[in-house]
Structure formats: C-alpha cells, structure tokens
Design an enzyme around this catalytic site. Structure first.
Site, PDB file in Angstrom:
ATOM      1  N   LYS A   1       0.850  -1.199   0.000  1.00  0.00           N
ATOM      2  CA  LYS A   1       0.000   0.000   0.000  1.00  0.00           C
ATOM      3  C   LYS A   1       0.887   1.251   0.000  1.00  0.00           C
ATOM      4  O   LYS A   1       1.948   1.271   0.643  1.00  0.00           O
ATOM      5  CB  LYS A   1      -0.883  -0.039   1.259  1.00  0.00           C
ATOM      6  CG  LYS A   1      -1.953   1.049   1.309  1.00  0.00           C
ATOM      7  CD  LYS A   1      -2.856   0.847   2.530  1.00  0.00           C
ATOM      8  CE  LYS A   1      -3.952   1.889   2.621  1.00  0.00           C
ATOM      9  NZ  LYS A   1      -4.838   1.676   3.784  1.00  0.00           N
TER      10      LYS A   1
ATOM     11  N   SER B   1      -9.764   1.649   2.617  1.00  0.00           N
ATOM     12  CA  SER B   1      -8.869   2.416   1.777  1.00  0.00           C
ATOM     13  C   SER B   1      -7.823   1.576   1.060  1.00  0.00           C
ATOM     14  O   SER B   1      -7.254   2.020   0.066  1.00  0.00           O
ATOM     15  CB  SER B   1      -8.172   3.484   2.617  1.00  0.00           C
ATOM     16  OG  SER B   1      -7.333   2.873   3.590  1.00  0.00           O
TER      17      SER B   1
ATOM     18  N   SER C   1     -10.022  -0.702   6.733  1.00  0.00           N
ATOM     19  CA  SER C   1      -9.325  -0.664   5.443  1.00  0.00           C
ATOM     20  C   SER C   1      -8.592  -1.894   4.964  1.00  0.00           C
ATOM     21  O   SER C   1      -8.152  -1.921   3.822  1.00  0.00           O
ATOM     22  CB  SER C   1      -8.374   0.513   5.413  1.00  0.00           C
ATOM     23  OG  SER C   1      -9.126   1.671   5.220  1.00  0.00           O
TER      24      SER C   1
HETATM   25  N1  GLN Z   1     -13.224   3.647   5.931  1.00  0.00           N
HETATM   26  C1  GLN Z   1     -12.684   4.172   7.151  1.00  0.00           C
HETATM   27  C2  GLN Z   1     -12.428   5.643   7.047  1.00  0.00           C
HETATM   28  O1  GLN Z   1     -12.649   6.208   6.028  1.00  0.00           O
HETATM   29  C3  GLN Z   1     -11.471   3.409   7.588  1.00  0.00           C
HETATM   30  C4  GLN Z   1     -10.252   3.750   6.864  1.00  0.00           C
HETATM   31  C5  GLN Z   1      -9.095   2.940   7.298  1.00  0.00           C
HETATM   32  O2  GLN Z   1      -9.267   1.905   7.938  1.00  0.00           O
HETATM   33  N2  GLN Z   1      -7.913   3.413   6.972  1.00  0.00           N
HETATM   34  O3  GLN Z   1     -12.001   6.230   8.005  1.00  0.00           O
END
Ligand code: GLN
Length: 471
Positions: free
Chosen positions: A78, A153, A177
């Site tokens: 990532k 994400s 994410s």
């Molecule tokens: N979808 C969540 C957010 O937008 C989690 C993102 C993540 O786990 N990095 O905060």
C-alpha cells in the site's frame, strides 16, 4: 503457463522448494498480468523497476537452502508504507513527490526474507475512505466487476490479490481498510491486535487505531505474511511481541450480537451470514446470541477519535517541513496555500472535524465522551469473551457498490459499521470470503477475537474456509 488464479503463497513456496517454479517465473507472470490489466483497473501506482532483480536474488536464496515461506513471493505494498528511495504518496497531492529515506519496519521484515516487493498500490488519500474514490490518482476498479468499487482504503492492495497481480499484499486498517476491501474483492484480510505489528514508517492516519496487516487468498497465506511482519520493534512504543501474551480461546462457542445487525444491512448479506453460522454449527461450534448494547456506538466513537488524531497527525504537512509547498505572502499564508492545494476534500473535512472536536469548549462534549465510550466498548468485548471465543459479524453491510453510489460522506461512513468495533477495542479480526450474491459479488464473514488471539483468528479463518463450500 503458471495458473496464477489457483496459486497460493503456500503452493508457490512448495513448488519453488521442489524446483518446479522460480521466483523469476512467478514475478514475470504477475508483471505480465499487471501490464495487461492495470491500465483499466488502476490498482498499482508504480511497478517497481527492480522486481525481477529482487526475484533473481530470491532464487539464489532459495537455491542456497536459506529461503523462508515468503522468499521469492510477489507482495504488493500500500502506498502509505515507506520503502527507502521510493515514492510514498498516500495517494495525495501533498506527498506526490515525497521519497522515503528509510524502510518501514514491515518493509524491512519483508526484505530480510527475500519477499519480492512488486509495486505500490492505490488507496484513498491518507487512508480515508471505503471505496478508493478519494485517491488523487483516480479510483481502483474492482476486478470482479469493474463497474464497482473495490472497497477502501486499501482497495488497491485487495484488488491486486484478487486480480492475481501479486500473491499477497500489505494493507493498513484504521477502521475497516484491510477487511472491508478484502470482503468486497473476495479475498482474506486480517487486522492484527493493536501493537502486534509495528507502525514505524507507516504514514499515520489515526495513531491509536492504525494497524498494518496482510491480505491474501487464504487465511493460511495471510498468516505466513503476518508471521513475517509481526514482532517487537523498538521504534514503535506501542509495539509488543504478541507471543508473550498469546491467548488461545477454546470454548467452541461463537457470539452473534444480533441487535447490532438490524438496520441498513443488505438482505443477501444477512442470508449469507446466517448460512455461514449454520456451517459453523455443523463443525461443532455453539452459536450464541449475545447482547452488546454499546457496539452501535463504535462508528460514532470512531468518527470522533479518528478525525481528532488525523487533524494532529496531518498538521505536520504544512509546506514547511516536507510535502507540497505553495508560497504565500507570509508563513501562515504559505501554510494555508500549501494545505489547500495539497489535500483533497475528504481529508480537509476530517481535519476540520478533528480540530473542532479537540477545540476548547467542545473537547469535553465530544472527544472526552468518545474516549469514555471507547473504554465501555472494550469492557463489553472483554466480558463477552468470557463466554465465547469469537464475536462474528458480516464484514460489510453490502457487497461492492457502484462508483458514485454513496452520495454523502455519512453514507460512505456507514460502510464501516461492522469493522470499527475491532479498531476501537484494539482486537484482532479477520474477514474471510463467505460466498457470492446473485450478481456474483463476494461477501465477507468476520471473526473478532480477544486481544492477542491473533493465531486463533487465523486458525478459525482456515477452518471456516474448509467448511465454506459445504452445502
Ligand atoms: N473507511 C474508514 C475511514 O474512512 C477506515 C479507513 C481505514 O481503515 N484506513 O475512516
């Protein structure tokens, strides 16, 4: 021809040991696949130019008999994990030209065993989002259905595994994410217990919630990556050696917080969830309904604590120290211009929200309350784990949705409803593919385990895979 579709890390390792496959062959096959499909799917932001070079070195290590299970295996990274000499942009304009000067702990670990870092994957800007639609480089398309999002994400990392562009990937999970994109792409994603994997060299989103973890085709493969990247790191004060605290639940009971599954869940998701519970019963697990009244507060607690930490973590990106700079008439004007130009709308929204909940007068009303509730949620989990080994919930309330489907930020935040509890309470949790919708979209089934039960979480994931296809 290498059958990438059915190739796992476990199998590839075995084949390499038996000299039936080399890392160069394997990496070449993945690179070819990337070349063919990446333009459309937008999964990788960069393919590393030394991938084949790394593969050659890995083949030497294997030949010398010093290889481990990850030696020569292509892994996607990532874009928020530092790799010396390489760009790490967190899919943001702010860090578009930032080159890392050191390796993240997890990268150092992968390099030590000769894993092949194949490229960096697209993501939501600074890991904020559930669809990768917040990437400054445009969204990733779901390999199962390119008209749909891959989740986020870590959408790029999950899609890379689903599209056979790598055999495994690293993601980071602050509220969903790793698990949610894994669920939407039909692969396995695991968030370790907080502190079990070092955060050193990971671009911080919300430090008390962030955890790095593996994405792979099977729980076994995910465990192989986990074994390599976990461990104590002096550079991260929250890091622990989980083996010192290992917990092995063995009550053969699984808890279902039914009251939590009522609203806004796709009926097909619920049906698949119930079918999965039946399968678990067949292999001897007692399935118990449990009451966890505070669970519904996980999402609001998350969306107060997370932006608060985001606003402080991203304050350092001001055009002075590093990152994008737009000169203004004085220092504050430079801050303003640089930050306005560098950050996308969702990132700005969260920094403003975070500054608000931390500000004098609102701190007690929001931030302090959220922390108190965080402890209540932790205690509630600790209490139910006296009776059950795992708390199970679907990973996401819906399968992969179409681009632009989530019209408001709140709609998007609701995607995290079932995944934030594990981050709030610091628990290990795994999402395992559990079947498909009528339209052929994957579902994920999620096991949340007690703190430091990481090994047991992989183990139940593996068992679930074995019984998944039972009728
Ligand atoms: N979808 C969540 C957010 O937008 C989690 C993102 C993540 O786990 N990095 O905060």
């Amino acid at each position: 021809m290498i059958d990438l579709k059915n190739l796992t890390i476990e199998k590839a390792h075995e084949m390499m040991q038996k000299k039936k496959l080399t890392s160069v062959e394997l990496v070449s096959a993945c690179l070819k696949n990337i070349q063919e499909k990446n333009k459309e799917l937008n999964i990788f932001l960069e393919i590393f130019d030394d991938a084949l070079e790394q593969a050659k070195k890995a083949d030497e290590i294997i030949k010398s008999g010093k290889g481990t299970k990850l030696t020569g295996i292509p892994i996607a990274i990532k874009d928020n994990m530092l790799i010396t000499g390489r760009k790490t942009s967190s899919a943001s304009k702010m860090l578009e030209n930032y080159t890392a000067s050191y390796d993240a702990f997890v990268i150092k670990k992968l390099k030590e065993v000769g894993a092949v870092l194949i490229g960096r994957t697209n993501m939501d800007e600074f890991a904020m989002g559930s669809s990768t639609e917040n990437s400054v480089y445009g969204p990733v398309k779901n390999p199962i259905d390119p008209t749909r999002v891959p989740g986020g994400s870590s959408g790029g990392s999950a899609a890379a595994v689903a599209a056979d562009m790598a055999l495994g990937a690293l993601g980071s999970d602050t509220g969903s994410s790793i698990r949610q994109p894994a669920s939407l792409c039909g692969v396995v994603g695991m968030k370790p217990t907080y502190g079990v994997v070092s955060r050193f060299g990971i671009t911080a989103m919300a430090s008390s919630l962030d955890q790095v973890g593996p994405i792979a085709k099977t729980s076994k493969d995910a465990k192989i990556i986990f074994d390599c990247i976990s461990g104590k790191d002096e550079m991260d004060s929250t890091s622990v050696n989980f083996l010192d605290f290992k917990v092995s639940p063995n009550k053969k009971a699984i808890g279902v917080p039914r009251d939590f599954l009522k609203e806004g869940v796709d009926p097909e998701v619920l049906k698949n969830f119930e079918e999965s519970l039946e399968k678990l019963k067949k292999i001897g697990y007692a399935v118990k309904d449990i009451k966890m009244p505070s669970l519904e507060y996980s999402l609001p607690v998350y969306y107060i604590i997370m932006p608060a930490e985001v606003s402080t973590n991203l304050a350092r990106l001001d055009g002075m120290r590093y990152g994008l700079r737009k000169d203004g008439i004085d220092m504050f004007d430079t801050f303003k211009k640089s930050r306005s130009a560098g950050f996308g709308p969702e990132t700005r929204r969260r920094m403003i929200l975070g500054a608000y909940v931390l500000s004098h007068g609102y701190y007690d009303a929001y931030y302090n309350k959220a922390w108190k509730l965080r402890h209540v949620i932790e205690k509630e989990f600790a209490s139910v784990f006296k009776d059950v080994d795992f708390v199970v919930i679907p990973t996401a309330p819906t399968p992969a949705f179409k681009f632009g489907d989530k019209k408001s930020p709140l709609d998007m935040y609701l995607c995290d409803i079932f995944t934030t509890p594990a981050n709030i309470a610091g628990l290990p949790a795994i999402s395992v593919p559990s079947g498909f919708s009528i339209k052929g979209l994957p579902f994920g089934f999620q096991f949340n385990g007690p703190i430091f039960s990481d090994e047991a979480v992989f183990e139940i994931g593996k068992k679930f895979e074995e019984i998944r296809d039972m009728v």
